[in-house]
Design an enzyme around this catalytic site. Structure first.
Site, short mmCIF file in Angstrom:
data_model
loop_
_atom_site.label_atom_id
_atom_site.label_comp_id
_atom_site.label_asym_id
_atom_site.label_seq_id
_atom_site.Cartn_x
_atom_site.Cartn_y
_atom_site.Cartn_z
CG HIS A 12 55.54 53.87 -10.07
ND1 HIS A 12 56.71 54.58 -9.98
CD2 HIS A 12 55.41 53.24 -8.87
CE1 HIS A 12 57.26 54.39 -8.78
NE2 HIS A 12 56.48 53.58 -8.10
CG HIS A 59 59.98 49.94 -6.80
ND1 HIS A 59 59.87 50.50 -8.05
CD2 HIS A 59 59.15 50.66 -6.00
CE1 HIS A 59 59.02 51.51 -8.01
NE2 HIS A 59 58.56 51.63 -6.78
CG HIS A 192 53.03 55.35 -1.77
ND1 HIS A 192 53.66 56.38 -2.41
CD2 HIS A 192 53.57 54.21 -2.28
CE1 HIS A 192 54.54 55.89 -3.27
NE2 HIS A 192 54.51 54.58 -3.21
CD GLU A 239 57.59 55.41 -5.36
OE1 GLU A 239 57.95 54.24 -5.26
OE2 GLU A 239 56.45 55.75 -5.75
C1 DHB Z 1 52.26 50.60 -4.34
C2 DHB Z 1 52.79 51.85 -4.68
C3 DHB Z 1 54.07 51.93 -5.22
O1 DHB Z 1 54.68 53.11 -5.56
C4 DHB Z 1 54.82 50.78 -5.45
O2 DHB Z 1 56.03 50.91 -6.01
C5 DHB Z 1 54.31 49.54 -5.09
C6 DHB Z 1 53.02 49.45 -4.54
C7 DHB Z 1 50.87 50.48 -3.78
O3 DHB Z 1 50.25 51.47 -3.39
O4 DHB Z 1 50.37 49.34 -3.74
FE FE Z 2 56.78 52.83 -6.15
#
Ligand code: DHB
Ligand code: FE
Length: 279
Positions: A12, A59, A192, A239
């Site tokens: 997302h 978030h 991530h 997540e």
């Molecule tokens: C990114 C990924 C995320 O899940 C998020 O909430 C905000 C930023 C990213 O990879 O930039």
């Molecule tokens: Fe996120």
């Protein structure tokens, strides 16, 4: 009786919302990612769900570190997105289904899941970006029930608790007497980490294992500790819990009709799947 058609997963990332706003779907950077979505939209066009349960992690827009529900469910007539600082446009409100939300909340609390019910809930990119990916022109877009879980403020829920949440959600949906079809979205992930020493960390091997096991053996994934999830998927890789919640709602047997994985999109391993319920 309400029926669960299947589940869809997607990352997302806010940059996706920016790319949509700027019409960059065919740019070389974006094409391999956006190419993962026509198949999803085709399936949704065939299935025509009445309701989408949108499982995402807030978030910091609706909830912050001072007040962080582990599991929250929206029970509003509509949901608006808002500026989070990512430069994403404000969208038209998303129509809710409060009478469905309350039936789910009632049933899950009776099933001993302690839900925070939200009669107002601003929705962030974790909710809005997937809705834009799946229903870009809003044609056929179902009414929504947002479900937010804590992936931000430790202690976060365990993988087992999230799968169990999904199982309870399934029972709650199946107890709704109306003849409704329901799709369950699980947004976020895959691996991530946005900050700290490991910023930019992505783990393809772990992501692929998760995409495999979420279909065939989600119970095996419950053996992963929260510490190991963060170690292997990065701090925001937590997540993946949203995918576990979605999977629990689909029952024992599913068929993976579609799958796309592309790295990196922004800082993230981006995974998309369509899982159709067999039971
Ligand atoms: C990114 C990924 C995320 O899940 C998020 O909430 C905000 C930023 C990213 O990879 O930039
Ligand atoms: Fe996120």
């Amino acid at each position: 009786m309400a029926r669960i058609l299947g589940g869809i997963t997607t990352s997302h990332i806010p940059a996706i919302g920016k790319a949509i706003a700027e019409g960059q779907q065919q740019d070389p950077y974006w094409k391999p990612f956006f190419d993962g979505y026509p198949k999803v939209r085709e399936w949704l066009g065939d299935q025509k769900p009445d309701i989408a349960i949108v499982i995402y992690n807030d978030h910091g827009l609706a909830f912050f570190l001072d007040q962080m529900p582990t599991f929250a469910i929206g029970a509003a007539h509509e949901y608006r997105n808002a500026d989070e600082g990512w430069g994403l446009p404000a969208l038209d409100p998303f129509p809710g289904a409060p009478e469905i939300s309350w039936q789910i909340i009632e049933a899950m609390v009776a099933d001993e899941f302690d839900i925070t019910s939200c009669q107002e809930l601003p929705v962030d990119h974790g909710f809005a970006v997937p809705m834009q990916l799946f229903w870009p022109d809003r044609k056929g877009m179902p009414r929504v029930v947002p479900v937010s879980a804590n992936t931000v403020q430790h202690p976060i829920p365990t993988l087992k608790r999230c799968l169990d949440f999904g199982k309870s959600l399934r029972r709650a949906i199946q107890a709704i007497p109306d003849d409704l079809s329901v799709v369950v979205l699980g947004t976020g992930g895959l691996s991530h980490q946005l900050d700290g020493e490991r910023a930019g960390f992505i783990n393809r091997e772990f992501d692929e294992m998760c995409m495999e096991k979420i279909v065939s053996d989600p119970e095996a994934l419950t053996k992963i500790s929260r510490y190991d999830l963060i170690r292997q998927a990065g701090s925001q890789g937590s997540e993946f819990l949203m995918w576990m919640m979605m999977r629990g709602a689909l029952g024992d047997r599913v068929t993976a009709l579609h799958r796309n994985y592309h790295i990196p999109i922004s800082n993230t391993g981006a995974g998309t799947m369509v899982l159709q319920c067999d039971d």
